[in-house]
Scaffold this motif. Sequence first.
Motif, short mmCIF file in Angstrom:
data_model
loop_
_atom_site.label_atom_id
_atom_site.label_comp_id
_atom_site.label_asym_id
_atom_site.label_seq_id
_atom_site.Cartn_x
_atom_site.Cartn_y
_atom_site.Cartn_z
N PHE A 1 0.70 -1.32 0.17
CA PHE A 1 -0.17 -0.03 0.03
C PHE A 1 0.81 1.18 -0.07
O PHE A 1 0.30 2.36 0.02
N PHE A 2 2.16 1.12 -0.03
CA PHE A 2 3.10 2.36 -0.23
C PHE A 2 3.41 2.47 -1.51
O PHE A 2 4.07 1.82 -2.21
N ILE B 1 5.92 7.93 -2.75
CA ILE B 1 5.98 8.28 -1.42
C ILE B 1 7.27 8.04 -0.57
O ILE B 1 7.73 8.52 0.28
N VAL C 1 4.25 8.97 7.30
CA VAL C 1 3.49 8.55 6.53
C VAL C 1 2.09 8.61 6.99
O VAL C 1 1.00 8.88 6.21
N ALA C 2 1.71 8.55 8.17
CA ALA C 2 0.36 9.04 8.86
C ALA C 2 -0.16 10.39 8.33
O ALA C 2 -1.22 10.78 7.88
N ASN D 1 1.10 12.02 5.92
CA ASN D 1 1.07 11.99 4.53
C ASN D 1 -0.15 11.09 4.07
O ASN D 1 -0.29 10.68 3.14
N ARG D 2 -1.34 10.69 4.83
CA ARG D 2 -2.55 10.11 4.52
C ARG D 2 -2.40 8.67 4.23
O ARG D 2 -3.12 7.86 3.33
N THR D 3 -1.60 8.02 4.88
CA THR D 3 -1.29 6.66 4.65
C THR D 3 -1.49 5.90 6.37
O THR D 3 -0.76 6.27 7.11
N MET D 4 -2.38 4.94 6.50
CA MET D 4 -2.40 4.60 7.89
C MET D 4 -1.13 3.87 8.36
O MET D 4 -0.67 2.91 7.42
N CYS D 5 -0.72 4.40 9.62
CA CYS D 5 0.64 3.87 10.10
C CYS D 5 0.36 3.90 11.50
O CYS D 5 0.17 5.17 12.03
N PHE E 1 -5.15 9.49 11.11
CA PHE E 1 -4.00 10.32 10.74
C PHE E 1 -3.60 11.38 11.78
O PHE E 1 -4.14 11.55 12.97
#
Length: 183
Positions: A16-17, A21, A123-124, A126-130, A148
Motif C-alpha cells: 500500500f506504499f 511516497i 506516512v500517517a 501523508n494520509r497513509t494509515m500507520c 491520521f
Amino acid sequence: MEKKINRRGFLRTLPFFPAAIVEEITEAKEDTESYEKVYIKPPYVVEETDFSKCTQCEGYCVTACEENIIHRSEEGFPHVIFSSNGCTFCEKCAENCPEEVLSIVKGKKKIDINIRIETNRCVAWNRTMCFSCKEPCLYDAIKFEGLFNPQIILDRCTGCGFCISACPVGAIEVGVHNGECDV
C-alpha cells in the motif's frame, strides 16, 4: 544468516506504499542526516553530575543495558542511541554505575529529550494509515486525530525511545532539553 532490511526496503515491501511516497519520505530523511550529532543522556542521570568520572569507568552501564541502547562517546561519556530499541527503565544501568553518575535514588526515571514528529516524513501525516509509533508506547503519549496526524503528548512522554526505533521512515526527531547537546 539473518538478513536485516533497512527502512526504505521495508517500505518497498508494503503493497500500500506507492514508490513515489517512499522515495520522497526517505529523501527528506537523508537531507537531515547532516545535522550535528546529539548525545542523549541515559535515564537516572544525577543533575549537575560530573561526567568526567565516566572516562575512568569500564562502561558498566553499557554492558548492563539489556536493550543495548547505552553507548559510549569517543570521550567515554554514556549516551543513548534509539536506532534499534527503547528504554524499559529496568534500572540496571544505574545499579551498575560505581560512580553514581546514574542513580535510582538521586536521578530521574526519565530521558530528557525533546521529541517531535516530522510531518513531511511521517506516512500517517501523508494520509497513509500507520500506527508504528503509537503501538510500542507504554505511556499512551501518542494520540491520533482520527486515523491520521499523530501528536506526541509531551507531559506523558518519558523519552523511552520505542517510538523512534519503531518508525519505519525515521519521522520522529530527537533533541535534548534546554538546548544542551552534549553530555
